[in-house]
Design a protein around this motif. Structure first.
Motif, PDB file in Angstrom:
ATOM      1  N   UNK A  90      26.499  35.832   0.525  1.00  0.00           N
ATOM      2  CA  UNK A  90      25.470  36.741   1.034  1.00  0.00           C
ATOM      3  C   UNK A  90      25.986  38.159   1.083  1.00  0.00           C
ATOM      4  N   UNK A  91      27.219  38.329   1.500  1.00  0.00           N
ATOM      5  CA  UNK A  91      27.842  39.653   1.541  1.00  0.00           C
ATOM      6  C   UNK A  91      28.007  40.229   0.156  1.00  0.00           C
ATOM      7  N   UNK A  92      28.340  39.356  -0.806  1.00  0.00           N
ATOM      8  CA  UNK A  92      28.474  39.803  -2.198  1.00  0.00           C
ATOM      9  C   UNK A  92      27.133  40.271  -2.742  1.00  0.00           C
ATOM     10  N   UNK A 133      31.761  25.700   4.236  1.00  0.00           N
ATOM     11  CA  UNK A 133      30.504  25.974   3.517  1.00  0.00           C
ATOM     12  C   UNK A 133      29.808  27.204   4.093  1.00  0.00           C
ATOM     13  N   UNK A 134      29.808  27.303   5.420  1.00  0.00           N
ATOM     14  CA  UNK A 134      29.175  28.449   6.067  1.00  0.00           C
ATOM     15  C   UNK A 134      29.890  29.741   5.701  1.00  0.00           C
ATOM     16  N   UNK A 135      31.208  29.694   5.656  1.00  0.00           N
ATOM     17  CA  UNK A 135      31.990  30.885   5.296  1.00  0.00           C
ATOM     18  C   UNK A 135      31.709  31.288   3.850  1.00  0.00           C
ATOM     19  N   UNK A 136      31.608  30.298   2.951  1.00  0.00           N
ATOM     20  CA  UNK A 136      31.301  30.598   1.544  1.00  0.00           C
ATOM     21  C   UNK A 136      29.907  31.192   1.414  1.00  0.00           C
ATOM     22  N   UNK A 173      43.337   9.858  15.948  1.00  0.00           N
ATOM     23  CA  UNK A 173      42.687   8.604  15.599  1.00  0.00           C
ATOM     24  C   UNK A 173      41.759   8.865  14.421  1.00  0.00           C
ATOM     25  N   UNK A 174      41.479   7.841  13.669  1.00  0.00           N
ATOM     26  CA  UNK A 174      40.748   7.982  12.413  1.00  0.00           C
ATOM     27  C   UNK A 174      39.350   8.563  12.605  1.00  0.00           C
ATOM     28  N   UNK A 175      38.606   8.081  13.577  1.00  0.00           N
ATOM     29  CA  UNK A 175      37.218   8.546  13.756  1.00  0.00           C
ATOM     30  C   UNK A 175      37.171  10.018  14.144  1.00  0.00           C
ATOM     31  N   UNK A 176      37.993  10.418  15.095  1.00  0.00           N
ATOM     32  CA  UNK A 176      38.019  11.825  15.519  1.00  0.00           C
ATOM     33  C   UNK A 176      38.478  12.718  14.371  1.00  0.00           C
ATOM     34  N   UNK A 177      39.405  12.232  13.557  1.00  0.00           N
ATOM     35  CA  UNK A 177      39.874  13.010  12.409  1.00  0.00           C
ATOM     36  C   UNK A 177      38.750  13.194  11.394  1.00  0.00           C
ATOM     37  N   UNK A 178      37.938  12.140  11.175  1.00  0.00           N
ATOM     38  CA  UNK A 178      36.791  12.269  10.262  1.00  0.00           C
ATOM     39  C   UNK A 178      35.807  13.315  10.769  1.00  0.00           C
ATOM     40  N   UNK A 179      35.537  13.285  12.071  1.00  0.00           N
ATOM     41  CA  UNK A 179      34.622  14.272  12.661  1.00  0.00           C
ATOM     42  C   UNK A 179      35.177  15.685  12.514  1.00  0.00           C
ATOM     43  N   UNK A 180      36.466  15.840  12.738  1.00  0.00           N
ATOM     44  CA  UNK A 180      37.102  17.151  12.594  1.00  0.00           C
ATOM     45  C   UNK A 180      37.017  17.627  11.141  1.00  0.00           C
ATOM     46  N   UNK A 181      37.214  16.707  10.195  1.00  0.00           N
ATOM     47  CA  UNK A 181      37.124  17.062   8.774  1.00  0.00           C
ATOM     48  C   UNK A 181      35.706  17.482   8.406  1.00  0.00           C
ATOM     49  N   UNK A 182      34.718  16.788   8.949  1.00  0.00           N
ATOM     50  CA  UNK A 182      33.313  17.163   8.692  1.00  0.00           C
ATOM     51  C   UNK A 182      33.028  18.568   9.214  1.00  0.00           C
ATOM     52  N   UNK A 183      33.491  18.844  10.429  1.00  0.00           N
ATOM     53  CA  UNK A 183      33.282  20.172  11.017  1.00  0.00           C
ATOM     54  C   UNK A 183      33.967  21.253  10.179  1.00  0.00           C
ATOM     55  N   UNK A 184      35.169  20.962   9.709  1.00  0.00           N
ATOM     56  CA  UNK A 184      35.902  21.930   8.885  1.00  0.00           C
ATOM     57  C   UNK A 184      35.164  22.177   7.580  1.00  0.00           C
ATOM     58  N   UNK A 185      34.602  21.130   7.001  1.00  0.00           N
ATOM     59  CA  UNK A 185      33.865  21.269   5.744  1.00  0.00           C
ATOM     60  C   UNK A 185      32.609  22.112   5.959  1.00  0.00           C
ATOM     61  N   UNK A 186      31.898  21.862   7.050  1.00  0.00           N
ATOM     62  CA  UNK A 186      30.708  22.656   7.359  1.00  0.00           C
ATOM     63  C   UNK A 186      31.065  24.128   7.595  1.00  0.00           C
ATOM     64  N   UNK A 187      32.153  24.357   8.297  1.00  0.00           N
ATOM     65  CA  UNK A 187      32.599  25.735   8.552  1.00  0.00           C
ATOM     66  C   UNK A 187      32.977  26.420   7.245  1.00  0.00           C
TER      67      UNK A 187
END
Length: 187
Positions: free
Chosen positions: A171-173, A163-166, A147-161
């Motif tokens: 930091x490692x660099x 950013x955190x990985x970058x 569903x659209x709303x859950x997909x938006x939430x999943x996309x937000x979480x993926x974007x945050x993850x």
């Protein structure tokens, strides 16, 4: 000033996905050498190959094909001698689906063509865009399931993850650079 009734098909995701699907279907048909099978039928064969004995409900989940279309597909594929439907153990209302020898052979025959079709589709993109394209398609397909709303939430979480990985990578660099500077200074 743009007219409120203007609509540019060249930037419409829905229209462009339809055109892309037409291209994908053409590539699949050409690459499978005229074997009489559709992309949806191939998806069913792949799902049965991955887990023979799935119920039709499980095949709906595995393929994303709607329930009534899948039931009709399985019925036609059974009539062609590609699949067999049997009562599912423990559930008299459900049918489990299995290959016939002919269905298993057709699946094996079409695999190379399906891979060639996918390669032909991806060659329309620069190499560095292919993985993100497939990822985007997966997100859109997942949105259909969630569903659209859950997909938006999943996309937000993926974007945050992401950013955190970058940030962690940067930091490692920085730590590596400091170590190199210290090592250079010590020499």
């Amino acid at each position: 000033m743009a007219d409120a009734l203007d609509f540019d098909l060249n930037i419409s995701p829905g229209h462009l996905m339809h055109r892309a699907q037409q291209f994908a279907a053409e590539q699949f048909s050409e690459a499978t050498g005229g074997v009489q099978i559709t992309q949806r039928q191939f998806a069913v064969l792949c799902a049965v190959h991955d887990a023979e004995g799935l119920t039709q409900t499980q095949l709906v989940q595995a393929t994303g094909i709607d329930r009534s279309t899948l039931a009709e597909l399985v019925s036609r594929m059974a009539a062609k001698g590609l699949l067999v439907r049997e009562k599912a153990p423990g559930d008299a209302r459900a049918n489990s689906v299995r290959f016939t020898d002919e269905g298993r052979q057709l699946h094996a025959t079409v695999i190379a063509g399906a891979r060639a079709a996918d390669d032909a589709i991806l060659t329309a993109l620069p190499k560095n865009k292919r993985a993100s394209f497939v990822e985007a398609l997966n997100r859109i397909a997942r949105a259909s399931e969630l569903g659209a709303e859950a997909a938006r939430e999943e996309a937000k979480k993926a974007k945050l993850a992401e950013k955190a990985a970058k940030a962690k990578s940067k930091g490692g660099d920085k730590k590596k650079k400091k170590k190199k500077k210290k090592a250079a200074a010590a020499e």
